[in-house]
Write a protein that holds these residues in place. Sequence first.
Motif, PDB file in Angstrom:
ATOM      1  N   LYS A 109       0.791  -1.253  -0.151  1.00 48.63           N
ATOM      2  CA  LYS A 109      -0.022  -0.020   0.077  1.00 48.63           C
ATOM      3  C   LYS A 109       0.806   1.253   0.016  1.00 48.63           C
ATOM      4  CE  LYS A 109      -4.081  -1.901   2.143  1.00 48.63           C
ATOM      5  NZ  LYS A 109      -5.103  -1.660   3.257  1.00 48.63           N
ATOM      6  N   ALA A 110       0.718   2.389  -0.905  1.00 46.09           N
ATOM      7  CA  ALA A 110       1.197   3.567  -1.078  1.00 46.09           C
ATOM      8  C   ALA A 110       0.491   4.214  -1.853  1.00 46.09           C
ATOM      9  CB  ALA A 110       2.726   3.404  -1.481  1.00 46.09           C
ATOM     10  N   PRO A 111       0.507   5.626  -1.796  1.00 43.87           N
ATOM     11  CA  PRO A 111      -0.252   6.428  -2.828  1.00 43.87           C
ATOM     12  C   PRO A 111       0.296   6.213  -4.126  1.00 43.87           C
ATOM     13  CG  PRO A 111       0.393   7.850  -0.927  1.00 43.87           C
ATOM     14  CD  PRO A 111       1.309   6.314  -0.903  1.00 43.87           C
ATOM     15  N   ARG A 149      -3.511   6.206  11.687  1.00 51.52           N
ATOM     16  CA  ARG A 149      -4.835   5.622  12.593  1.00 51.52           C
ATOM     17  C   ARG A 149      -5.239   4.433  12.072  1.00 51.52           C
ATOM     18  NH1 ARG A 149      -6.917  11.142  11.477  1.00 51.52           N
ATOM     19  NH2 ARG A 149      -6.124  12.477  13.018  1.00 51.52           N
ATOM     20  N   GLN A 150      -5.272   4.303  10.789  1.00 48.62           N
ATOM     21  CA  GLN A 150      -5.941   3.308  10.104  1.00 48.62           C
ATOM     22  C   GLN A 150      -4.873   2.107  10.326  1.00 48.62           C
ATOM     23  OE1 GLN A 150      -7.076   4.429   6.191  1.00 48.62           O
ATOM     24  NE2 GLN A 150      -8.250   5.884   7.104  1.00 48.62           N
ATOM     25  N   GLY A 151      -3.513   2.328  10.073  1.00 50.66           N
ATOM     26  CA  GLY A 151      -2.638   1.179   9.888  1.00 50.66           C
ATOM     27  C   GLY A 151      -2.193   0.852  11.074  1.00 50.66           C
ATOM     28  N   GLY A 152      -2.391   1.491  12.381  1.00 49.42           N
ATOM     29  CA  GLY A 152      -1.936   1.039  13.691  1.00 49.42           C
ATOM     30  C   GLY A 152      -0.376   1.175  13.771  1.00 49.42           C
ATOM     31  N   ALA A 153      -0.083   2.575  13.622  1.00 52.58           N
ATOM     32  CA  ALA A 153       1.386   2.668  13.853  1.00 52.58           C
ATOM     33  C   ALA A 153       2.321   1.926  15.117  1.00 52.58           C
ATOM     34  CB  ALA A 153       1.745   4.373  13.652  1.00 52.58           C
ATOM     35  N   TYR A 182       9.798  11.090   1.386  1.00 52.73           N
ATOM     36  CA  TYR A 182       9.821  10.035   0.470  1.00 52.73           C
ATOM     37  C   TYR A 182       9.572   8.568   0.965  1.00 52.73           C
ATOM     38  CZ  TYR A 182      12.655  13.015  -2.936  1.00 52.73           C
ATOM     39  OH  TYR A 182      12.892  14.194  -3.523  1.00 52.73           O
ATOM     40  N   ILE A 183       8.683   7.821   0.625  1.00 49.94           N
ATOM     41  CA  ILE A 183       8.430   6.532   1.286  1.00 49.94           C
ATOM     42  C   ILE A 183       8.624   5.355   0.284  1.00 49.94           C
ATOM     43  CG2 ILE A 183       6.716   5.172   2.398  1.00 49.94           C
ATOM     44  CD1 ILE A 183       5.223   7.977   2.877  1.00 49.94           C
ATOM     45  N   VAL A 184       9.438   4.533   0.595  1.00 48.48           N
ATOM     46  CA  VAL A 184       9.892   3.179  -0.159  1.00 48.48           C
ATOM     47  C   VAL A 184       9.345   2.149   0.575  1.00 48.48           C
ATOM     48  CG1 VAL A 184      11.501   1.988  -1.376  1.00 48.48           C
ATOM     49  CG2 VAL A 184      11.821   4.298  -1.318  1.00 48.48           C
ATOM     50  N   ARG A 185       8.165   1.365  -0.120  1.00 45.71           N
ATOM     51  CA  ARG A 185       7.419   0.246   0.249  1.00 45.71           C
ATOM     52  C   ARG A 185       7.410  -0.809  -0.741  1.00 45.71           C
ATOM     53  NH1 ARG A 185       2.224   0.357   3.363  1.00 45.71           N
ATOM     54  NH2 ARG A 185       3.199  -1.440   4.160  1.00 45.71           N
ATOM     55  N   ASN A 186       8.096  -0.738  -1.629  1.00 41.73           N
ATOM     56  CA  ASN A 186       8.305  -1.756  -2.740  1.00 41.73           C
ATOM     57  C   ASN A 186       9.280  -2.857  -1.972  1.00 41.73           C
ATOM     58  OD1 ASN A 186       9.068  -3.644  -4.606  1.00 41.73           O
ATOM     59  ND2 ASN A 186       8.990  -2.103  -6.272  1.00 41.73           N
ATOM     60  N   PRO A 187       8.863  -3.985  -1.566  1.00 48.71           N
ATOM     61  CA  PRO A 187      10.020  -4.841  -0.888  1.00 48.71           C
ATOM     62  C   PRO A 187      11.161  -5.137  -1.774  1.00 48.71           C
ATOM     63  CG  PRO A 187       7.626  -6.074  -1.577  1.00 48.71           C
ATOM     64  CD  PRO A 187       7.603  -4.610  -1.906  1.00 48.71           C
ATOM     65  N   ASP A 188      11.092  -5.122  -3.048  1.00 50.80           N
ATOM     66  CA  ASP A 188      12.392  -5.295  -3.791  1.00 50.80           C
ATOM     67  C   ASP A 188      13.333  -4.316  -3.688  1.00 50.80           C
ATOM     68  OD1 ASP A 188      10.902  -7.632  -4.881  1.00 50.80           O
ATOM     69  OD2 ASP A 188       9.947  -6.646  -6.668  1.00 50.80           O
TER      70      ASP A 188
END
Length: 294
Positions: A216-218, A237-241, A282-288
Amino acid sequence: MTATDTAIDAFQEHRPVLMGVAYRMLGRVTDAEDVVQDAWLRWSRADRSDVREPRAYLVRITTRLAVDRLRQAQARRESYVGPWLPEPVVTDFGPTVPDTAEQAVLADTVSLAVLVVLESLSPLERAVFVLREAFGLPFAEIAATLERGEAAVRQLAARARKHVEERRPRFDVDPAQQRDLTERFLAAATEGDLDGLMALLAPDVRLVGDSGGKSKAPVRVIETADKVGRFVAGASRQGGAEWFDFRLTEFNGGVGLLALDKGKLDAAFQLGIVDGKVQYIYIVRNPDKLQSLV
């Protein structure tokens, strides 16, 4: 010592420089490692009897391979899901860069912000920029590497430098300030404190998330303090930080933040700071793209 031993020693001596060139060219650690491995294969099979400067020879091979790989990668990125960010990489320049000014240049040319801008250059412009600005190679050597005339290389360098200067965000690079703002941002984000976030964000802040469609990411860049602040607070709030373990670290020449879920790296964050305000997230969430930080 055999000829093979000599070849291995020479290659290992210059391998950090080759990785530095390949990573700045490609923005992916895996791709850079593949290019450096291909360079080794060519070096090991080459007639090295006439090679007077192994470093220049190896940089030449690596650059040419990286240009070819970049042309292929640019075609693939046209179908990439959502925004594309470079793969974060730990930056430890080590004892080979004793001069503080030189280390600052290397850190700047490996920053996520600069690498994003380099994506808009042609492969040849990017090669010239990396070799000239990051490693200070003479124009004559760059021309020989790219098999172009020196005058043409100078034109490519001027065009690339102008392009980067016009588009490069002017981030503050004080590590203490970046660490302080990152810690304050984390506190406000994990608490879902919208007012606290708004106090930290620049009016025209931009949030760029890279998931490659694998988490999940924009899927679009989020702009303005109001929209970014509400997105971050809502996601917290939604993701339970509270489920995440956050750790401050350093990558790409700046302070960053890692989010771990039950010990597994889930995301890497980095803030761009200008005049004491968060200008970019900057948010990197691609596991690769998280493997080199594990």
